[in-house]
Design a protein around this motif. Sequence first.
Motif, short mmCIF file in Angstrom:
data_model
loop_
_atom_site.label_atom_id
_atom_site.label_comp_id
_atom_site.label_asym_id
_atom_site.label_seq_id
_atom_site.Cartn_x
_atom_site.Cartn_y
_atom_site.Cartn_z
N ARG A 48 0.82 -1.21 0.00
CA ARG A 48 0.00 0.00 0.00
C ARG A 48 0.86 1.27 0.00
O ARG A 48 0.62 2.20 -0.77
N LEU A 49 1.90 1.29 0.86
CA LEU A 49 2.71 2.50 1.01
C LEU A 49 3.71 2.66 -0.13
O LEU A 49 4.05 3.80 -0.49
N GLY A 50 4.18 1.55 -0.69
CA GLY A 50 5.18 1.63 -1.75
C GLY A 50 4.76 2.53 -2.91
O GLY A 50 5.49 3.46 -3.28
N PRO A 51 3.59 2.28 -3.52
CA PRO A 51 3.19 3.12 -4.65
C PRO A 51 2.91 4.57 -4.27
O PRO A 51 3.12 5.47 -5.08
N LEU A 52 2.44 4.80 -3.04
CA LEU A 52 2.21 6.19 -2.60
C LEU A 52 3.52 6.96 -2.56
O LEU A 52 3.60 8.12 -3.02
N ILE A 53 4.56 6.33 -2.02
CA ILE A 53 5.85 7.00 -1.91
C ILE A 53 6.51 7.09 -3.29
O ILE A 53 7.08 8.13 -3.66
N GLU A 54 6.43 6.00 -4.06
CA GLU A 54 7.04 5.99 -5.39
C GLU A 54 6.57 7.18 -6.23
O GLU A 54 7.38 7.81 -6.93
N HIS A 55 5.29 7.48 -6.15
CA HIS A 55 4.70 8.50 -7.01
C HIS A 55 4.56 9.86 -6.33
O HIS A 55 3.97 10.77 -6.90
N ASP A 56 5.09 10.02 -5.13
CA ASP A 56 4.99 11.31 -4.45
C ASP A 56 5.74 12.37 -5.26
O ASP A 56 6.82 12.11 -5.81
N SER A 57 5.18 13.57 -5.30
CA SER A 57 5.76 14.64 -6.12
C SER A 57 7.15 15.07 -5.66
O SER A 57 7.86 15.75 -6.40
N VAL A 58 7.55 14.70 -4.45
CA VAL A 58 8.89 15.06 -3.99
C VAL A 58 9.96 14.30 -4.78
O VAL A 58 11.13 14.70 -4.79
N PHE A 59 9.55 13.21 -5.47
CA PHE A 59 10.47 12.41 -6.28
C PHE A 59 10.10 12.57 -7.75
O PHE A 59 9.27 11.82 -8.27
N PRO A 60 10.67 13.53 -8.45
CA PRO A 60 10.24 13.83 -9.82
C PRO A 60 10.48 12.69 -10.81
O PRO A 60 9.82 12.64 -11.85
N GLN A 61 11.42 11.79 -10.52
CA GLN A 61 11.64 10.64 -11.39
C GLN A 61 11.14 9.35 -10.72
O GLN A 61 11.56 8.25 -11.07
N ARG A 62 10.23 9.52 -9.76
CA ARG A 62 9.74 8.42 -8.93
C ARG A 62 10.89 7.84 -8.11
O ARG A 62 12.01 8.35 -8.16
N VAL A 63 10.64 6.81 -7.31
CA VAL A 63 11.69 6.32 -6.41
C VAL A 63 11.42 4.86 -6.04
O VAL A 63 10.26 4.41 -6.01
N ASN A 64 12.49 4.10 -5.82
CA ASN A 64 12.39 2.77 -5.24
C ASN A 64 12.28 2.92 -3.73
O ASN A 64 13.00 3.73 -3.13
N VAL A 65 11.42 2.13 -3.11
CA VAL A 65 11.13 2.28 -1.69
C VAL A 65 11.57 1.03 -0.94
O VAL A 65 11.08 -0.07 -1.20
N GLY A 66 12.50 1.20 0.01
CA GLY A 66 12.99 0.06 0.79
C GLY A 66 12.70 0.22 2.26
O GLY A 66 12.72 1.34 2.79
N VAL A 67 12.41 -0.88 2.92
CA VAL A 67 12.32 -0.90 4.38
C VAL A 67 13.39 -1.86 4.87
O VAL A 67 13.56 -2.96 4.33
N ALA A 68 14.16 -1.42 5.89
CA ALA A 68 15.31 -2.19 6.35
C ALA A 68 15.26 -2.37 7.85
O ALA A 68 14.92 -1.45 8.60
N GLN A 69 15.63 -3.56 8.28
CA GLN A 69 15.66 -3.93 9.70
C GLN A 69 17.07 -4.40 10.04
O GLN A 69 17.60 -5.31 9.38
N VAL A 70 17.69 -3.78 11.02
CA VAL A 70 19.03 -4.19 11.44
C VAL A 70 18.93 -5.50 12.23
O VAL A 70 18.20 -5.58 13.22
N THR A 71 19.64 -6.53 11.78
CA THR A 71 19.56 -7.84 12.43
C THR A 71 20.88 -8.26 13.06
O THR A 71 20.95 -9.31 13.70
N GLY A 72 21.93 -7.47 12.88
CA GLY A 72 23.24 -7.77 13.46
C GLY A 72 24.21 -6.65 13.15
O GLY A 72 23.86 -5.67 12.50
N SER A 73 25.44 -6.80 13.59
CA SER A 73 26.44 -5.75 13.39
C SER A 73 26.84 -5.59 11.93
O SER A 73 27.42 -4.58 11.55
N ALA A 74 26.54 -6.60 11.10
CA ALA A 74 26.86 -6.53 9.68
C ALA A 74 25.78 -7.23 8.86
O ALA A 74 26.06 -7.89 7.85
#
Length: 264
Positions: free
Chosen positions: A165-191
């Motif tokens: 749901r959130l991916g396409p909203l952010i991808e097409h937000d006007s703040v990104f004139p060429q659209r954008v890839n949207v990632g969510v990241a979770q830290v699971t360790g020191s590397a």
Amino acid sequence: MRFAFTKMHGLGNDFVVIDARETHVAIDESSARTIADRHTGIGCDQLILLEPSTTADAVMRIWNHDGSEVEACGNATRAVARLIGKPATVETAGGLLTLTPNDNGATVDLAAPRFAWDQIPLAYAMDAQNLPLAWDDLADPFCVNIGNPHAVFFVADVDAVDLARLGPLIEHDSVFPQRVNVGVAQVTGSASLKVRVWERGAGLTRACGTGACAAAIAAIKRKLVTSPVTVTLPGGDLTIAWDGGAIAMSGPATFVFSGTADIA
């Protein structure tokens, strides 16, 4: 239009690769969308066209599932490395890439990431690495260009995010004139990180190579992890090494089948 192709995937992110270095194949937005259609075409997340180059081993052009032509695709570059079958350089709209294949995949050296707001690009000047914007609970993204634009959000649980749901909203937000890839990241360790990506023009895929690079660089810059970083995507793991210059991405690439098609 009749052409030969190879179907490949990188961690489940799948491609139709057309090698047109010796025989010209004309691809445009409409034909790319037709080939990528999983019901009436061959089916893929991205269509890859290899063309002759005067300065490298090939020119690589990339179309997403929706027919939009884009600058970079990390998983597809590993697939191309295996297809070429020897160390090579490839021209892309996102820069010159160095490819080193191995038995199961490849290491790809990508150009140095770009961090300036107008290099992402954003619509206007602001702190691209701590973007003062939010979409529901997704806030404070780190934006970076890895040959294509990415916004990375750090969260406690990537699986709890409604990225469909959130991916396409952010991808097409006007703040990104060429659209954008949207990632969510979770830290699971020191590397290590766990990452999901909504790809610009393709949607949710099992893996995104440049998305893994973007997440790793964002986490390194924010001092959350150290390089090299193991990035776990829904389709499997990639290793991202970055010391402030070029990016080295290592991971598998798999042949599925080859064939010919006749698509108008």
